[in-house]
Enzyme design. Structure first.
Site, PDB file in Angstrom:
ATOM      1  N   GLY A  80       0.355  -6.771  -4.594  1.00  0.00           N
ATOM      2  CA  GLY A  80       1.470  -7.715  -4.634  1.00  0.00           C
ATOM      3  C   GLY A  80       2.779  -7.014  -4.370  1.00  0.00           C
ATOM      4  O   GLY A  80       2.821  -5.915  -3.804  1.00  0.00           O
ATOM      5  N   GLY A  87       4.686  -5.296  -9.287  1.00  0.00           N
ATOM      6  CA  GLY A  87       3.929  -4.085  -9.576  1.00  0.00           C
ATOM      7  C   GLY A  87       4.548  -3.240 -10.673  1.00  0.00           C
ATOM      8  O   GLY A  87       3.831  -2.597 -11.453  1.00  0.00           O
ATOM      9  N   GLU A 138      11.566  -5.275   1.939  1.00  0.00           N
ATOM     10  CA  GLU A 138      10.507  -5.896   2.729  1.00  0.00           C
ATOM     11  C   GLU A 138      10.671  -7.404   2.736  1.00  0.00           C
ATOM     12  O   GLU A 138      10.716  -8.037   1.673  1.00  0.00           O
ATOM     13  CB  GLU A 138       9.146  -5.535   2.135  1.00  0.00           C
ATOM     14  CG  GLU A 138       7.982  -6.146   2.889  1.00  0.00           C
ATOM     15  CD  GLU A 138       6.649  -5.882   2.202  1.00  0.00           C
ATOM     16  OE1 GLU A 138       5.676  -5.572   2.907  1.00  0.00           O
ATOM     17  OE2 GLU A 138       6.589  -5.978   0.961  1.00  0.00           O
ATOM     18  N   GLY A 179      -4.147  -2.838  10.754  1.00  0.00           N
ATOM     19  CA  GLY A 179      -5.526  -2.767  11.223  1.00  0.00           C
ATOM     20  C   GLY A 179      -6.274  -1.552  10.725  1.00  0.00           C
ATOM     21  O   GLY A 179      -7.044  -0.938  11.467  1.00  0.00           O
ATOM     22  N   THR A 203      -5.382 -10.214  -6.637  1.00  0.00           N
ATOM     23  CA  THR A 203      -5.201 -10.162  -5.186  1.00  0.00           C
ATOM     24  C   THR A 203      -4.068 -11.076  -4.736  1.00  0.00           C
ATOM     25  O   THR A 203      -3.676 -12.011  -5.439  1.00  0.00           O
ATOM     26  CB  THR A 203      -6.495 -10.558  -4.466  1.00  0.00           C
ATOM     27  OG1 THR A 203      -6.926 -11.856  -4.919  1.00  0.00           O
ATOM     28  CG2 THR A 203      -7.594  -9.559  -4.747  1.00  0.00           C
ATOM     29  N   ALA A 204      -3.561 -10.795  -3.538  1.00  0.00           N
ATOM     30  CA  ALA A 204      -2.442 -11.543  -2.961  1.00  0.00           C
ATOM     31  C   ALA A 204      -2.956 -12.541  -1.930  1.00  0.00           C
ATOM     32  O   ALA A 204      -4.112 -12.482  -1.494  1.00  0.00           O
ATOM     33  CB  ALA A 204      -1.450 -10.575  -2.326  1.00  0.00           C
ATOM     34  N   GLU A 208      -1.224  -1.567  -5.066  1.00  0.00           N
ATOM     35  CA  GLU A 208      -0.974  -1.718  -3.624  1.00  0.00           C
ATOM     36  C   GLU A 208       0.207  -2.662  -3.481  1.00  0.00           C
ATOM     37  O   GLU A 208       0.063  -3.885  -3.527  1.00  0.00           O
ATOM     38  CB  GLU A 208      -2.216  -2.272  -2.914  1.00  0.00           C
ATOM     39  CG  GLU A 208      -3.440  -1.389  -3.004  1.00  0.00           C
ATOM     40  CD  GLU A 208      -3.326  -0.092  -2.244  1.00  0.00           C
ATOM     41  OE1 GLU A 208      -2.328   0.088  -1.505  1.00  0.00           O
ATOM     42  OE2 GLU A 208      -4.220   0.759  -2.391  1.00  0.00           O
TER      43      GLU A 208
END
Length: 546
Positions: free
Chosen positions: A271, A276, A427, A490, A188-189, A293
């Site tokens: 990440g 990735g 990004e 969201g 996880t990030a 992801e």
């Protein structure tokens, strides 16, 4: 690390509430008390099998500092290679019994985990804010997301369904079913330090899998707190050691062991796209599975038919929420030239009203970036933008002075740019919004929207039904998530979460994402007395004659 250079204010007349001193100290002593509540000590072990914390020799020590005010929170002994091997062995052994537990019974355990999280929501949400820097409301919302996925998984535990198909052969039944897969590696990030783990771990648990969690080294304390909560549930229900395992360590050691471990059939990785690619190649080399992801470069299209009273607040939240550190953050605003000046003026006005400061103060809208490296990347991106021909309309400073001593607070930026600028094509994990104009029909906006390597989240604001349907059609948004008249961030847990292209193609959370954590099996049963073959093939052996 080299000293951080604070950029001067742009001469754009874009003043904000940040010229007013903020209340300090940002972290109160009662905020720090939650560390003890959640079992966080001055020094913590970085590896656990769910029932035991491992204490091998020769650990590197990680000092954890809050981006809110630079205060030291705690230290963590990073996991060693031996720790990893012990946790991995425990996960494999636990799988042998856990896979045989009926899925609804596994769901009952997940329900109890959800109840334990409910009881600790305030404390754990506060720790998320302390360690990561997101607002307290967002920290609490992240824990609520954990609770929600527990509720979802409980229901799903009774619906791990296959389907029955019509067989072409008489007196045959053809169907498919899903079996537990094995040990699931979860990486996880920092930006969602606990929710993304829950998306994966709760689904994996009801599917009969065990978990091996490597959290971000930037946010290890929230992972340790969750592991303490899990340990209570494991002990209270006499569950096997190794059901939920934690290994906190560096990517070059623990990460590489996990990626190369042929006993871990699935790696779920969140990440950067760069990292990735490494994950995908390494796991594919051993024919393992991945759920990826990765990066997002999300855009909102605003057409002349948009309700701007709806659009502007949604754009602002999507662009500055979590200080721009969501993978679903809006980074590009593609707006029709006929309303571009009006929309831009409204955004600049809204940005001027933003309060930047401690995320524990509910009056503030924007908290800090995760660390000074992120703040330096923000400045580098703005410098690159100007060199490529863009301009900053509002914001652009790393804030200094009382309340901003950590060097992690930045002003959200509204900038003009072209979609093909190299800086726009990548990004930047910071609150920088690029305003890009389009002309003509909505198809032109969609072409700009899709002309980036990433494909996670997208949105259009329009009251024109035809424009909305074009955006959602096959030739419309090429993202895994496409919204109409809401922002890009969201996402609810009920829908599958993930994106296309350089976002990795993975799916987590809701819908039928559970299938990714199981092995699929097709079954045929012959309940007759003959042996017909498929496709009409005839194969007959000569019978013995008396």
């Amino acid at each position: 690390m080299a000293p951080l250079v604070v950029a001067p204010r742009q001469e754009d007349g874009c003043r904000s509430n940040n010229d007013v001193p903020v209340a300090w100290p940002a972290i109160r002593e009662d905020d720090m008390d939650i560390l003890d509540t959640l079992g966080i000590r001055e020094k913590n072990q970085g590896a656990s099998t769910g029932t035991r914390w491992l204490r091998s020799e020769g650990h590197d020590v990680l000092e954890v500092v809050s981006p809110i005010d630079g205060r030291r929170l705690a230290a963590v002994d990073l996991a060693s290679e031996q720790d990893y091997r012990e946790c991995a062995a425990a996960a494999r052994e636990a799988f042998r019994s856990w896979r045989l537990v009926p899925a609804p019974k596994r769901g009952e355990i997940v329900r109890r985990i959800g109840e334990a999280l409910r009881a600790r929501k305030q404390a754990l949400g506060t720790l998320v804010s302390l360690e990561m820097g997101k607002s307290l409301q967002e920290g609490l919302g992240e824990v609520q997301e954990m609770i929600d996925i527990c509720d979802f998984a409980v229901g799903q535990s009774r619906q791990l369904y296959g389907v029955t198909m019509a067989s072409e052969r008489p007196e045959h039944r053809l169907y498919e079913q899903y079996h537990p897969l094995g040990v699931v590696g979860i990486v996880t990030a920092f930006n969602f330090p606990v929710a993304v783990w829950a998306w994966n771990a709760m689904l994996a648990a009801i599917c009969g899998d065990t978990c091996l969690w490597k959290p971000s080294s930037r946010t290890p304390l929230t992972a340790i707190a969750v592991q303490h909560i899990l340990a209570e549930v494991v002990a209270a229900n006499d569950l096997p050691e190794g059901l939920f395992n934690l290994v906190i360590g560096r990517g070059g050691t623990i990460g590489e062991l996990l990626l190369h471990d042929r006993h871990v059939p699935l790696i779920s990785f969140t990440g950067s796209t760069r990292a990735g690619r490494r994950v995908a190649a390494t796991v594919a080399a051993r024919l393992g599975r991945t759920i990826l992801e990765l990066g997002g470069n999300n855009a909102i299209i605003v057409t002349p038919h948009a309700n701007l009273e709806l659009a502007v607040p949604a754009i602002v939240f999507s662009a500055v929420g979590t200080a721009g550190q969501r993978c679903t953050t809006t980074r590009r605003l593609i707006v029709h030239q006929s309303i571009a000046d009006r929309v831009t003026a409204a955004l600049v006005k809204a940005y001027r009203s933003l309060r930047i400061g401690s995320p524990l103060d509910e009056r503030n809208h924007v908290g800090p970036l995760i660390d000074r490296r992120a703040a330096a990347a923000y400045l580098d991106a703005l410098q690159t933008l100007r060199s490529q021909g863009g301009s900053v309309l509002c914001g652009g400073r790393v804030l200094a002075g009382p309340g901003y001593e950590s060097g992690c607070y930045v002003e959200p930026v509204v900038a003009t740019a072209a979609n093909d600028f190299p800086i726009v094509q990548q990004e930047t994990f910071a609150p920088i919004l690029y305003v890009i104009k389009y002309s003509g029909a909505v198809d032109n906006a969609i072409a700009l929207h899709n002309a980036v390597p990433q494909g996670l989240s997208s949105a259009i604001f329009t009251d024109n039904l035809r424009e909305a349907e074009i955006f959602l059609a096959a030739a419309g948004s090429d993202c895994g998530i496409a919204n109409v008249n809401i922002g890009t961030s969201g996402a609810e847990i009920g829908g599958a979460f993930g994106g296309e292209k350089e976002t990795g193609g993975g799916r987590e959370s809701g819908s039928d994402a559970w299938k990714g954590y199981m092995r699929r099996q097709t079954n045929t049963i012959n309940h007759g007395t003959a042996l017909p073959l498929a496709q009409g093939i005839r194969f007959e052996l000569e019978r013995d004659r008396e």
